[in-house]
Motif scaffolding. Structure first.
Motif, PDB file in Angstrom:
ATOM      1  N   ASP A 210       0.814  -1.222   0.000  1.00 14.04           N
ATOM      2  CA  ASP A 210       0.000   0.000   0.000  1.00 14.04           C
ATOM      3  C   ASP A 210       0.846   1.270   0.000  1.00 14.04           C
ATOM      4  OD1 ASP A 210      -2.303  -1.513  -0.005  1.00 14.04           O
ATOM      5  OD2 ASP A 210      -2.536  -1.474   2.179  1.00 14.04           O
ATOM      6  N   ASP A 211       2.043   1.202   0.600  1.00 10.56           N
ATOM      7  CA  ASP A 211       2.867   2.404   0.709  1.00 10.56           C
ATOM      8  C   ASP A 211       3.859   2.563  -0.441  1.00 10.56           C
ATOM      9  OD1 ASP A 211       4.415   0.234   1.375  1.00 10.56           O
ATOM     10  OD2 ASP A 211       5.377   1.180   3.117  1.00 10.56           O
ATOM     11  N   THR A 212       3.732   1.724  -1.472  1.00  6.59           N
ATOM     12  CA  THR A 212       4.646   1.828  -2.604  1.00  6.59           C
ATOM     13  C   THR A 212       4.318   3.075  -3.421  1.00  6.59           C
ATOM     14  OG1 THR A 212       4.784  -0.578  -2.727  1.00  6.59           O
ATOM     15  CG2 THR A 212       5.547   0.655  -4.635  1.00  6.59           C
ATOM     16  N   PRO A 213       5.300   3.981  -3.645  1.00  7.80           N
ATOM     17  CA  PRO A 213       5.021   5.263  -4.324  1.00  7.80           C
ATOM     18  C   PRO A 213       4.987   5.141  -5.841  1.00  7.80           C
ATOM     19  CG  PRO A 213       7.321   5.166  -3.715  1.00  7.80           C
ATOM     20  CD  PRO A 213       6.709   3.885  -3.203  1.00  7.80           C
ATOM     21  N   LEU A 214       4.148   4.240  -6.348  1.00  7.82           N
ATOM     22  CA  LEU A 214       4.109   3.986  -7.780  1.00  7.82           C
ATOM     23  C   LEU A 214       2.683   4.098  -8.324  1.00  7.82           C
ATOM     24  CD1 LEU A 214       6.418   0.825  -8.014  1.00  7.82           C
ATOM     25  CD2 LEU A 214       7.077   3.217  -8.276  1.00  7.82           C
ATOM     26  N   VAL A 215       2.588   4.508  -9.577  1.00  5.10           N
ATOM     27  CA  VAL A 215       1.330   4.461 -10.320  1.00  5.10           C
ATOM     28  C   VAL A 215       1.354   3.186 -11.155  1.00  5.10           C
ATOM     29  CG1 VAL A 215      -0.084   5.560 -12.100  1.00  5.10           C
ATOM     30  CG2 VAL A 215       1.173   6.966 -10.448  1.00  5.10           C
ATOM     31  N   THR A 216       0.299   2.380 -11.083  1.00  2.00           N
ATOM     32  CA  THR A 216       0.260   1.120 -11.812  1.00  2.00           C
ATOM     33  C   THR A 216      -0.959   1.059 -12.724  1.00  2.00           C
ATOM     34  OG1 THR A 216      -0.933   0.013 -10.014  1.00  2.00           O
ATOM     35  CG2 THR A 216       1.470  -0.127  -9.986  1.00  2.00           C
ATOM     36  N   THR A 217      -0.758   0.506 -13.915  1.00  2.00           N
ATOM     37  CA  THR A 217      -1.839   0.295 -14.869  1.00  2.00           C
ATOM     38  C   THR A 217      -1.861  -1.186 -15.241  1.00  2.00           C
ATOM     39  OG1 THR A 217      -1.509   2.506 -15.810  1.00  2.00           O
ATOM     40  CG2 THR A 217      -2.783   0.935 -17.116  1.00  2.00           C
ATOM     41  N   PRO A 218      -2.861  -1.954 -14.784  1.00  2.00           N
ATOM     42  CA  PRO A 218      -2.928  -3.378 -15.143  1.00  2.00           C
ATOM     43  C   PRO A 218      -3.059  -3.544 -16.651  1.00  2.00           C
ATOM     44  CG  PRO A 218      -4.411  -2.871 -13.319  1.00  2.00           C
ATOM     45  CD  PRO A 218      -3.951  -1.552 -13.874  1.00  2.00           C
ATOM     46  N   ILE A 219      -2.269  -4.425 -17.229  1.00  2.00           N
ATOM     47  CA  ILE A 219      -2.309  -4.614 -18.682  1.00  2.00           C
ATOM     48  C   ILE A 219      -2.514  -6.071 -19.087  1.00  2.00           C
ATOM     49  CG2 ILE A 219      -0.965  -2.558 -19.267  1.00  2.00           C
ATOM     50  CD1 ILE A 219       1.506  -4.342 -19.472  1.00  2.00           C
ATOM     51  N   LEU A 220      -2.057  -7.020 -18.283  1.00  2.00           N
ATOM     52  CA  LEU A 220      -2.154  -8.428 -18.642  1.00  2.00           C
ATOM     53  C   LEU A 220      -2.528  -9.274 -17.439  1.00  2.00           C
ATOM     54  CD1 LEU A 220       1.095  -8.921 -20.789  1.00  2.00           C
ATOM     55  CD2 LEU A 220      -1.234  -8.815 -21.673  1.00  2.00           C
ATOM     56  N   ARG A 221      -3.207 -10.366 -17.689  1.00  3.72           N
ATOM     57  CA  ARG A 221      -3.386 -11.405 -16.677  1.00  3.72           C
ATOM     58  C   ARG A 221      -2.952 -12.720 -17.296  1.00  3.72           C
ATOM     59  NH1 ARG A 221      -8.767 -10.834 -14.142  1.00  3.72           N
ATOM     60  NH2 ARG A 221      -7.637  -9.303 -12.888  1.00  3.72           N
ATOM     61  N   GLU A 222      -2.102 -13.455 -16.601  1.00  2.00           N
ATOM     62  CA  GLU A 222      -1.585 -14.700 -17.159  1.00  2.00           C
ATOM     63  C   GLU A 222      -1.828 -15.861 -16.211  1.00  2.00           C
ATOM     64  OE1 GLU A 222       2.640 -14.607 -17.751  1.00  2.00           O
ATOM     65  OE2 GLU A 222       3.053 -13.635 -15.838  1.00  2.00           O
ATOM     66  N   ASN A 223      -2.087 -17.019 -16.797  1.00  2.00           N
ATOM     67  CA  ASN A 223      -2.324 -18.222 -16.018  1.00  2.00           C
ATOM     68  C   ASN A 223      -1.012 -18.754 -15.451  1.00  2.00           C
ATOM     69  OD1 ASN A 223      -5.003 -18.091 -16.732  1.00  2.00           O
ATOM     70  ND2 ASN A 223      -4.823 -19.574 -18.393  1.00  2.00           N
ATOM     71  N   LEU A 224      -1.099 -19.313 -14.263  1.00  4.00           N
ATOM     72  CA  LEU A 224       0.029 -20.031 -13.679  1.00  4.00           C
ATOM     73  C   LEU A 224      -0.206 -21.524 -13.867  1.00  4.00           C
ATOM     74  CD1 LEU A 224       0.607 -18.063 -10.353  1.00  4.00           C
ATOM     75  CD2 LEU A 224       1.729 -17.759 -12.560  1.00  4.00           C
TER      76      LEU A 224
ATOM     77  N   VAL B 219       4.904 -21.774 -12.541  1.00  5.33           N
ATOM     78  CA  VAL B 219       5.457 -20.758 -13.441  1.00  5.33           C
ATOM     79  C   VAL B 219       4.341 -20.183 -14.309  1.00  5.33           C
ATOM     80  CG1 VAL B 219       7.708 -21.917 -13.525  1.00  5.33           C
ATOM     81  CG2 VAL B 219       5.984 -22.418 -15.276  1.00  5.33           C
ATOM     82  N   PRO B 220       4.570 -19.008 -14.929  1.00  6.37           N
ATOM     83  CA  PRO B 220       3.605 -18.491 -15.903  1.00  6.37           C
ATOM     84  C   PRO B 220       3.576 -19.385 -17.138  1.00  6.37           C
ATOM     85  CG  PRO B 220       5.116 -16.775 -15.162  1.00  6.37           C
ATOM     86  CD  PRO B 220       5.672 -18.072 -14.694  1.00  6.37           C
ATOM     87  N   SER B 221       2.409 -19.540 -17.729  1.00  8.56           N
ATOM     88  CA  SER B 221       2.275 -20.440 -18.867  1.00  8.56           C
ATOM     89  C   SER B 221       3.149 -20.015 -20.044  1.00  8.56           C
ATOM     90  CB  SER B 221       0.810 -20.513 -19.300  1.00  8.56           C
ATOM     91  OG  SER B 221       0.312 -19.222 -19.630  1.00  8.56           O
ATOM     92  N   MET B 222       3.374 -18.704 -20.213  1.00  8.64           N
ATOM     93  CA  MET B 222       4.083 -18.231 -21.401  1.00  8.64           C
ATOM     94  C   MET B 222       5.541 -18.673 -21.456  1.00  8.64           C
ATOM     95  SD  MET B 222       4.866 -14.158 -20.899  1.00  8.64           S
ATOM     96  CE  MET B 222       3.214 -13.650 -20.498  1.00  8.64           C
ATOM     97  N   VAL B 223       6.156 -19.009 -20.318  1.00  7.86           N
ATOM     98  CA  VAL B 223       7.584 -19.342 -20.338  1.00  7.86           C
ATOM     99  C   VAL B 223       7.847 -20.734 -20.900  1.00  7.86           C
ATOM    100  CG1 VAL B 223       8.031 -17.840 -18.376  1.00  7.86           C
ATOM    101  CG2 VAL B 223       7.655 -20.273 -17.981  1.00  7.86           C
ATOM    102  N   LEU B 224       6.806 -21.541 -21.069  1.00  7.29           N
ATOM    103  CA  LEU B 224       6.996 -22.905 -21.564  1.00  7.29           C
ATOM    104  C   LEU B 224       7.028 -22.974 -23.085  1.00  7.29           C
ATOM    105  CD1 LEU B 224       4.751 -24.929 -19.093  1.00  7.29           C
ATOM    106  CD2 LEU B 224       7.168 -24.328 -18.918  1.00  7.29           C
TER     107      LEU B 224
ATOM    108  N   LEU C 227      -1.523 -13.305 -28.706  1.00  4.91           N
ATOM    109  CA  LEU C 227      -0.926 -13.388 -27.377  1.00  4.91           C
ATOM    110  C   LEU C 227      -0.639 -14.846 -27.037  1.00  4.91           C
ATOM    111  CD1 LEU C 227      -3.063 -10.836 -25.312  1.00  4.91           C
ATOM    112  CD2 LEU C 227      -0.746 -10.538 -26.186  1.00  4.91           C
ATOM    113  N   PRO C 228       0.389 -15.100 -26.208  1.00  2.00           N
ATOM    114  CA  PRO C 228       0.686 -16.487 -25.824  1.00  2.00           C
ATOM    115  C   PRO C 228      -0.504 -17.146 -25.130  1.00  2.00           C
ATOM    116  CG  PRO C 228       2.486 -15.014 -25.207  1.00  2.00           C
ATOM    117  CD  PRO C 228       1.347 -14.139 -25.636  1.00  2.00           C
ATOM    118  N   THR C 229      -0.570 -18.453 -25.214  1.00  2.00           N
ATOM    119  CA  THR C 229      -1.638 -19.207 -24.566  1.00  2.00           C
ATOM    120  C   THR C 229      -1.671 -18.902 -23.068  1.00  2.00           C
ATOM    121  OG1 THR C 229      -1.436 -20.990 -26.175  1.00  2.00           O
ATOM    122  CG2 THR C 229      -2.525 -21.519 -24.091  1.00  2.00           C
ATOM    123  N   GLY C 230      -2.864 -18.633 -22.566  1.00  2.00           N
ATOM    124  CA  GLY C 230      -3.010 -18.370 -21.142  1.00  2.00           C
ATOM    125  C   GLY C 230      -2.799 -16.938 -20.742  1.00  2.00           C
TER     126      GLY C 230
END
Length: 327
Positions: free
Chosen positions: A152-166, A240-245, A314-317
């Motif tokens: 919560d205290d991280t001084p960053l702005v974040t924009t979600p762009i991807l969701r990947e399967n594990l 691991v994330p599915s994309m690394v395979l 996009l990669p599978t998953g």
């Protein structure tokens, strides 16, 4: 207080030797010592303890060091920002990304940016999400692709762009007890674990403990490539994330699912079940405006992901969270 004095202070703090620090800066050791003494006099506190020739930071020095590094990084960013006013003919983007992204879809986005802005230097730092958050906060990066949620205290702005399967990675010739697998299926199994600093390490450990058991490690401490190679060698399983395979015929990935399958489709506006997916965001510091080059890369990346999602490239998953669809 002068920037030069802060640069001298940081050099001594990192090298812990006045003569060697002076040599690295290309100045005489007496001049370095004089500037440090002037800085200490202005601040009203000693920054180094010089007992028996051992150079250590005093509490005041410990407090100043991260601030000095951040000031120098911001000055460097300001210099680059002014140079960019020529219209993105020159400049740089310092980008941090997780190993799964560096080995996956990031390369194509970087190529598109380089083709559009050939004069902009691209500096990519590969690391675990926690390490990238630290470097971004300290001003060592302009942008970073990190894993949510952040503290919560991280001084960053974040924009979600991807969701990947594990997935659970295992040798290709290994037959799972069942597919898909649950976190509980990892109980009593040898696991290959990442080094500290990887969000996957904490996510896997937390998911196992939430399921009521302590994970068992056959080997731990590796980077992504090392972990995948250890799994190929049969040392254990890894989450691991599915994309690394992709491009690794020696491995197979088994989907992870909730312990009790949900009787309805998962809504996109609700968080996924713990440990099954992870969300990737592009982040930058709240207190520093993005450089022109960093803004251009942010736009290029978003455009690339939108088009790749629309084309099913996009990669599978991997799912795009800005109007895209699953790859």
């Amino acid at each position: 207080m002068q920037l030069q004095q802060l640069a001298y202070f940081v050099a001594v703090a990192e090298i812990r030797h006045f003569t060697q620090a002076a040599e690295s800066l290309g100045i005489a050791q007496p001049s370095l010592s004089k500037q440090i003494r002037t800085l200490e006099s202005e601040l009203g506190a000693a920054l180094f303890s010089r007992a028996r020739g051992n150079i250590t930071l005093t509490p005041a020095g410990e407090a100043l060091l991260p601030l000095a590094k951040r000031i120098l990084a911001d000055v460097d960013t300001a210099r680059v920002e002014v140079q960019e006013l020529a219209g993105l003919v020159r400049g740089r983007v310092r980008l941090g990304a997780t190993p799964s992204l560096c080995a996956g879809l990031l390369a194509d986005a970087l190529r598109r940016f380089h083709d559009a802005y050939p004069g902009i230097r691209l500096i990519v730092e590969e690391g675990g999400s926690r390490d990238l958050v630290r470097d971004l906060t300290r001003g060592h990066l302009d942008l970073a692709l990190v894993i949510l949620p952040l503290a919560d205290d991280t001084p960053l702005v974040t924009t979600p762009i991807l969701r990947e399967n594990l997935v659970v990675a295992m040798p290709a010739d290994h037959r799972p007890r069942r597919s898909p697998m649950t976190i509980e299926d990892l109980q009593g199994r040898d696991l290959v674990m990442f080094r500290s600093g990887y969000d996957l390490r904490e996510a896997t450990i937390t998911a196992c403990r939430t399921a009521g058991f302590e994970p068992r490690f056959a080997v731990e401490g590796g980077e992504m490539d090392a972990v995948l190679r250890f799994v190929e060698a049969g040392l254990g399983l890894a989450v691991v994330p599915s994309m690394v395979l992709a491009g690794r015929p020696g491995l197979r990935g088994i989907a992870l699912t909730a312990s009790d399958p949900l009787p309805f489709p998962v809504r996109r506006d609700l968080p996924p079940p713990p440990g099954l997916q992870r969300t990737i965001a592009i982040a930058h510091r709240k207190d520093v405006s993005l450089t022109h080059a960093a803004k251009a890369f942010h736009t290029t990346l978003e455009t690339y992901l939108t088009e790749a999602a629309a084309d099913g490239a996009l990669p599978t998953g991997v799912h795009h969270l800005r109007g895209g669809s699953a790859g």
